[in-house]
Motif scaffolding. Structure first.
Motif, mmCIF file in Angstrom:
data_model
loop_
_atom_site.group_PDB
_atom_site.id
_atom_site.type_symbol
_atom_site.label_atom_id
_atom_site.label_comp_id
_atom_site.label_asym_id
_atom_site.label_seq_id
_atom_site.Cartn_x
_atom_site.Cartn_y
_atom_site.Cartn_z
ATOM 1 N N GLU A 80 -9.837 -24.025 24.647
ATOM 2 C CA GLU A 80 -9.687 -24.279 22.832
ATOM 3 C C GLU A 80 -10.491 -25.963 22.635
ATOM 4 O O GLU A 80 -11.673 -25.683 21.836
ATOM 5 C CB GLU A 80 -8.670 -25.391 22.503
ATOM 6 N N TYR A 81 -10.888 -26.317 24.002
ATOM 7 C CA TYR A 81 -12.361 -27.804 24.066
ATOM 8 C C TYR A 81 -13.024 -27.935 24.897
ATOM 9 O O TYR A 81 -12.941 -28.661 25.977
ATOM 10 C CB TYR A 81 -11.115 -29.193 24.127
ATOM 11 N N PRO A 82 -14.231 -26.502 25.738
ATOM 12 C CA PRO A 82 -15.006 -26.254 26.556
ATOM 13 C C PRO A 82 -15.638 -27.133 26.967
ATOM 14 O O PRO A 82 -15.670 -27.937 27.834
ATOM 15 C CB PRO A 82 -15.531 -25.132 26.479
ATOM 16 N N GLU A 83 -16.074 -28.095 25.527
ATOM 17 C CA GLU A 83 -17.045 -29.405 25.910
ATOM 18 C C GLU A 83 -16.791 -30.214 26.239
ATOM 19 O O GLU A 83 -16.488 -30.036 27.286
ATOM 20 C CB GLU A 83 -18.041 -29.289 23.877
ATOM 21 N N THR A 84 -15.345 -30.878 25.932
ATOM 22 C CA THR A 84 -14.578 -31.713 27.013
ATOM 23 C C THR A 84 -14.167 -31.539 27.787
ATOM 24 O O THR A 84 -14.120 -32.544 29.407
ATOM 25 C CB THR A 84 -12.948 -32.363 26.099
ATOM 26 N N VAL A 85 -13.550 -30.190 27.702
ATOM 27 C CA VAL A 85 -12.699 -30.260 29.583
ATOM 28 C C VAL A 85 -14.422 -29.898 30.763
ATOM 29 O O VAL A 85 -14.455 -30.359 31.830
ATOM 30 C CB VAL A 85 -12.431 -28.562 29.100
ATOM 31 N N GLY A 86 -15.265 -29.775 30.028
ATOM 32 C CA GLY A 86 -16.584 -29.552 30.181
ATOM 33 C C GLY A 86 -17.394 -30.999 31.200
ATOM 34 O O GLY A 86 -17.856 -30.939 32.118
ATOM 35 N N THR A 87 -17.487 -31.348 30.214
ATOM 36 C CA THR A 87 -17.832 -33.376 30.310
ATOM 37 C C THR A 87 -16.766 -33.914 31.783
ATOM 38 O O THR A 87 -17.389 -34.429 32.310
ATOM 39 C CB THR A 87 -17.505 -34.253 28.920
ATOM 40 N N ALA A 88 -15.636 -33.140 31.785
ATOM 41 C CA ALA A 88 -15.197 -33.734 32.663
ATOM 42 C C ALA A 88 -14.804 -33.151 33.899
ATOM 43 O O ALA A 88 -14.920 -33.910 35.149
ATOM 44 C CB ALA A 88 -13.196 -33.702 32.401
ATOM 45 N N VAL A 89 -15.846 -32.294 33.663
ATOM 46 C CA VAL A 89 -16.043 -31.871 35.236
ATOM 47 C C VAL A 89 -16.859 -31.814 35.528
ATOM 48 O O VAL A 89 -17.353 -32.349 36.823
ATOM 49 C CB VAL A 89 -15.781 -30.482 34.408
ATOM 50 N N ARG A 90 -17.929 -32.566 34.665
ATOM 51 C CA ARG A 90 -19.458 -32.897 35.037
ATOM 52 C C ARG A 90 -18.930 -34.905 35.813
ATOM 53 O O ARG A 90 -19.672 -34.666 36.725
ATOM 54 C CB ARG A 90 -19.662 -32.899 33.925
ATOM 55 N N GLU A 91 -18.113 -35.229 35.028
ATOM 56 C CA GLU A 91 -17.943 -36.421 36.086
ATOM 57 C C GLU A 91 -17.338 -36.122 37.121
ATOM 58 O O GLU A 91 -17.746 -37.263 38.291
ATOM 59 C CB GLU A 91 -16.888 -37.442 34.518
ATOM 60 N N LEU A 92 -16.578 -35.012 37.586
ATOM 61 C CA LEU A 92 -15.658 -34.834 38.724
ATOM 62 C C LEU A 92 -16.713 -34.650 39.961
ATOM 63 O O LEU A 92 -16.933 -35.325 41.135
ATOM 64 C CB LEU A 92 -14.642 -34.171 38.258
ATOM 65 N N LEU A 93 -17.598 -33.976 39.359
ATOM 66 C CA LEU A 93 -18.818 -33.341 40.149
ATOM 67 C C LEU A 93 -19.688 -34.420 40.487
ATOM 68 O O LEU A 93 -20.197 -34.685 41.678
ATOM 69 C CB LEU A 93 -19.338 -32.186 39.173
ATOM 70 N N ALA A 94 -19.962 -35.311 39.430
ATOM 71 C CA ALA A 94 -20.594 -36.179 40.206
ATOM 72 C C ALA A 94 -20.098 -37.414 40.562
ATOM 73 O O ALA A 94 -20.591 -38.062 41.823
ATOM 74 C CB ALA A 94 -21.023 -37.431 38.533
ATOM 75 N N GLU A 95 -19.214 -37.765 40.605
ATOM 76 C CA GLU A 95 -18.098 -38.446 41.854
ATOM 77 C C GLU A 95 -18.391 -37.881 43.274
ATOM 78 O O GLU A 95 -18.353 -38.594 44.445
ATOM 79 C CB GLU A 95 -16.659 -38.378 41.438
ATOM 80 N N VAL A 96 -17.744 -36.825 43.182
ATOM 81 C CA VAL A 96 -17.985 -35.977 45.188
ATOM 82 C C VAL A 96 -19.712 -35.623 45.049
ATOM 83 O O VAL A 96 -19.766 -35.112 45.994
ATOM 84 C CB VAL A 96 -18.267 -34.603 44.819
ATOM 85 N N GLY A 97 -20.633 -35.822 44.188
ATOM 86 C CA GLY A 97 -22.054 -35.870 44.561
ATOM 87 C C GLY A 97 -22.797 -34.114 44.679
ATOM 88 O O GLY A 97 -23.892 -33.978 45.360
ATOM 89 N N ASP A 98 -22.168 -33.676 43.956
ATOM 90 C CA ASP A 98 -22.056 -32.071 43.517
ATOM 91 C C ASP A 98 -23.269 -31.403 41.560
ATOM 92 O O ASP A 98 -23.153 -30.928 41.584
ATOM 93 C CB ASP A 98 -21.301 -31.489 43.687
ATOM 94 N N LEU A 99 -23.182 -33.017 41.372
ATOM 95 C CA LEU A 99 -23.983 -33.045 39.854
ATOM 96 C C LEU A 99 -25.476 -32.652 40.052
ATOM 97 O O LEU A 99 -26.001 -32.379 39.043
ATOM 98 C CB LEU A 99 -23.870 -34.138 39.117
ATOM 99 N N GLY A 100 -26.196 -33.225 40.839
ATOM 100 C CA GLY A 100 -27.440 -33.203 41.511
ATOM 101 C C GLY A 100 -28.243 -33.512 40.189
ATOM 102 O O GLY A 100 -28.335 -34.705 39.131
#
Length: 347
Positions: free
Chosen positions: A300-320
């Motif tokens: 339903e909201y892939p952009e919003t969920v994607g943003t939250a996932v990116r924030e999680l990846l940034a926290e764990v250092g995997d966003l690069g």
């Protein structure tokens, strides 16, 4: 065999041919043979080398196609694969006919062990959320982060709208249901499912609706369709009754991976009230609440969920090198209604 049980299904080697599963532009589908199961795996060629691996696990009655929108949204961030659990999508039934949450988790673990892609960023929706929770609890070495969309974790007060799904696991109910609904068209069935799973079914495009109808028509021709649905529904109910170390809430407390929890305010299958309990149970949790979403927020909201996932990846250092993409991918699709709360501690 009891007369209330569904008849056994033929071996995968003698199953009838049906129309091929839809593969969206940019996706590819392959079959992976593992001990006791054969899994269909959907993926997108990684946008660049070195992206961290991800694995997506769908819910009851779903398939790897449920993750196509989010996989595309995270195309430049993760090297993603989505599995069809045994008996769903394009995967044949398991050899032993076991559709329990533990058996589904075992299939996911076997795939991760065989592929050597772990630890992965593991995603799960509904039944897939219960499966992913169990995988993260028993094999922490395979899970880098955990993202759960409306996970099917035990509720003391189940919503009335979720009762029919649970009843599907009762012996004889599936046969009774198919008899009473034999005159229903695929279009009617899809509309019913979307009314149950989406916060606003009007968000579904005509093209997406047509694809869903085609997929359901394909599945209804499979002799094991109702068997897989029934036994998996029964597996969820049985998992709800397990106590001790095998209980899903106890296993949630054992998860070490940073966890993103996503709940929809209009979810008719998993209670929105469970969000806070989940945030307390997972020791390193973040909670994204989407008041207008239903049971499948990633669709339903892939952009919003994607943003939250990116924030999680940034926290764990995997966003690069794509760290800055999160700021430019704001959740406009949800009208800014999503609320993210901070890290929880183990409950």
């Amino acid at each position: 065999m009891s007369s209330t049980e569904l008849p056994s299904v033929p071996a995968a080697s003698v199953l009838p041919r049906v129309s091929p599963v839809r593969v969206a532009e940019g996706e590819r589908l392959r079959s992976v043979r593992l001990p006791g199961v054969t899994l269909s795996v959907r993926s997108r060629p990684p946008a660049r080398e070195g992206l961290p691996p991800a694995l997506y696990v769908h819910g009851l009655g779903g398939s790897s196609q449920n993750w196509s929108a989010l996989m595309l949204e995270l195309d430049g961030v993760l090297d993603g694969e989505a599995v069809d659990l045994p008996g769903f999508g394009d995967s044949p039934p398991p050899d032993d006919g076991d559709y329990s949450v533990t058996a589904h988790a075992r299939a996911v673990i076997r795939h991760l062990d065989a592929s050597g892609r772990g630890p992965v960023h593991l995603f799960g929706n509904s039944l897939g959320g219960a499966v992913a929770t169990r995988v993260a609890a028993v094999r922490p070495d395979l899970v880098r982060t955990l993202t759960l969309v409306s996970p099917a974790l035990p509720e003391l007060r189940v919503q009335r709208t979720a009762v029919p799904t649970g009843l599907l696991g009762v012996p004889g109910v599936a046969a009774l249901f198919t008899r009473f609904t034999k005159e229903w068209t695929a279009e009617q069935r899809v509309r019913g499912v979307m009314a149950l799973c989406y916060g606003d079914p009007g968000r579904v495009s005509p093209e997406a609706f047509r694809h869903a109808v085609e997929e359901l028509e394909r599945r209804l021709r499979l002799p094991y369709f109702w068997d897989a649905m029934t036994r998996s529904a029964r597996g969820i109910v049985n998992a709800y009754t397990l106590g001790g170390q095998h209980g899903l809430w106890r296993q949630a407390e054992r998860v070490l991976a940073p966890t993103l929890l996503i709940y929809g305010g209009r979810d008719q299958l998993v209670g929105y009230r469970m969000a806070q309990k989940a945030a307390r149970a997972f020791r390193d949790s973040r909670l994204l609440s989407l008041p207008d979403a239903g049971h499948v927020a990633m669709m339903e909201y892939p952009e919003t969920v994607g943003t939250a996932v990116r924030e999680l990846l940034a926290e764990v250092g995997d966003l690069g090198s794509v760290r800055g993409a999160a700021a430019g991918a704001a959740g406009a699709d949800a009208g800014g209604d999503g609320a993210v709360t901070g890290t929880g501690t183990g409950g």
